[in-house]
Write a protein that holds these residues in place. Structure first.
Motif, PDB file in Angstrom:
ATOM      1  N   GLN A  75      -5.458   1.236 -10.401  1.00 38.99           N
ATOM      2  CA  GLN A  75      -4.539   1.895  -9.476  1.00 38.99           C
ATOM      3  C   GLN A  75      -4.897   3.371  -9.419  1.00 38.99           C
ATOM      4  N   ASP A  76      -5.003   3.900  -8.198  1.00 37.42           N
ATOM      5  CA  ASP A  76      -5.361   5.297  -7.974  1.00 37.42           C
ATOM      6  C   ASP A  76      -4.195   5.955  -7.242  1.00 37.42           C
ATOM      7  N   GLY A  77      -3.270   6.544  -7.998  1.00 35.74           N
ATOM      8  CA  GLY A  77      -2.060   7.100  -7.398  1.00 35.74           C
ATOM      9  C   GLY A  77      -1.217   5.968  -6.852  1.00 35.74           C
ATOM     10  N   GLU A  78      -0.921   6.011  -5.549  1.00 40.15           N
ATOM     11  CA  GLU A  78      -0.152   4.944  -4.902  1.00 40.15           C
ATOM     12  C   GLU A  78      -1.038   3.792  -4.448  1.00 40.15           C
ATOM     13  N   ASP A  79      -2.349   4.022  -4.385  1.00 37.45           N
ATOM     14  CA  ASP A  79      -3.284   3.019  -3.878  1.00 37.45           C
ATOM     15  C   ASP A  79      -3.775   2.098  -4.991  1.00 37.45           C
ATOM     16  N   PHE A  80      -4.142   0.884  -4.590  1.00 35.52           N
ATOM     17  CA  PHE A  80      -4.758  -0.084  -5.487  1.00 35.52           C
ATOM     18  C   PHE A  80      -6.203  -0.252  -5.025  1.00 35.52           C
ATOM     19  N   HIS A  92      -9.520   0.830  -0.802  1.00 35.13           N
ATOM     20  CA  HIS A  92      -8.207   1.249  -1.280  1.00 35.13           C
ATOM     21  C   HIS A  92      -7.153   0.541  -0.440  1.00 35.13           C
ATOM     22  N   GLN A  94      -3.042   0.341   0.194  1.00 37.47           N
ATOM     23  CA  GLN A  94      -1.813   1.092  -0.047  1.00 37.47           C
ATOM     24  C   GLN A  94      -0.815   0.264  -0.844  1.00 37.47           C
ATOM     25  N   GLY A  95      -0.017   0.974  -1.637  1.00 38.82           N
ATOM     26  CA  GLY A  95       0.994   0.313  -2.456  1.00 38.82           C
ATOM     27  C   GLY A  95       1.977  -0.498  -1.639  1.00 38.82           C
ATOM     28  N   GLY A  96       2.327  -0.020  -0.446  1.00 34.74           N
ATOM     29  CA  GLY A  96       3.242  -0.763   0.415  1.00 34.74           C
ATOM     30  C   GLY A  96       2.659  -2.070   0.885  1.00 34.74           C
ATOM     31  N   THR A  97       1.348  -2.122   1.064  1.00 32.43           N
ATOM     32  CA  THR A  97       0.674  -3.350   1.479  1.00 32.43           C
ATOM     33  C   THR A  97       0.659  -4.364   0.339  1.00 32.43           C
ATOM     34  N   ALA A 102       2.288  -6.342  -6.912  1.00 30.73           N
ATOM     35  CA  ALA A 102       1.886  -5.427  -7.987  1.00 30.73           C
ATOM     36  C   ALA A 102       2.488  -5.843  -9.327  1.00 30.73           C
TER      37      ALA A 102
END
Length: 185
Positions: A75-80, A92, A94-97, A102
């Motif tokens: 995980q890179d900040g909010e991104d996976f 990358h 996005q966390g919302g996606t 998660a």
């Protein structure tokens, strides 16, 4: 372009510039009047579900969705960050996606990433994963497998309801669709 007669579950349609996945469809030929196709569509990004009816033989625009097996790296900040197992390209997401997935995603785990024109739409995990219990309250004398449940925190940080006999350090099988305990490994 495809005809409504070619619809099948999982097909992604581009309706008014938005992507909708066909969840269910039914061809209906009433005794009186023209045939039609009744569908249940799910918005790919928001998850909203709607019912829509098309006349039989109507042309609908399909979207090209590329589903690839990828490995989750970190995980890179909010991104996976995921790596394509064929080309070794990293993308990358996005966390919302990723959303609730998660809770069941471990480094080096494989997942299916759906892409449309290079943009990640959603990810699909295997139906179950094995996770280690990092913390749970100890069971009490007399606890049985048919008794109640207690919360347990797993290695991803998610909380799963487990039977009273489960202890810290055990590996458990969890359903990724609803977070249900399925058994011990």
């Amino acid at each position: 372009m495809a005809s409504t007669n070619d619809l099948k579950n999982g097909l992604v349609l581009n309706l008014d510039g938005e992507l909708w996945a066909v969840v269910e469809f039914q061809h209906v030929k009433p005794g009186k009047g023209p045939a039609f196709v009744r569908t249940t569509l799910k918005h790919v990004l928001s998850g909203k579900v709607v019912d829509k009816t098309f006349n039989a033989g109507t042309k609908v625009e399909t979207a090209t969705v590329d589903k690839r097996t990828m490995q989750y790296l970190y995980q890179d900040g909010e991104d996976f960050v995921f790596m394509d197992l064929d080309t070794y390209d990293q993308i990358h997401v996005q966390g919302g996606t990723v959303g609730e997935n998660a809770n069941y995603l471990l480094p080096e785990a494989e997942a299916t990433v759906a892409l449309h024109e290079g943009v990640p739409l959603y990810i699909e995990l295997p139906t179950s994963v094995f996770l280690e219990v990092t913390y749970t309250e100890p069971g009490l004398q007399g606890d049985r497998s048919t008794g109640g449940t207690k919360p347990a925190t797993v290695e991803t940080g998610a909380t799963v309801q487990v039977p009273l006999f489960i202890t810290t350090g055990e590996k458990i099988k969890v359903d990724t669709r609803d977070g249900r305990y399925l058994g011990r490994s």
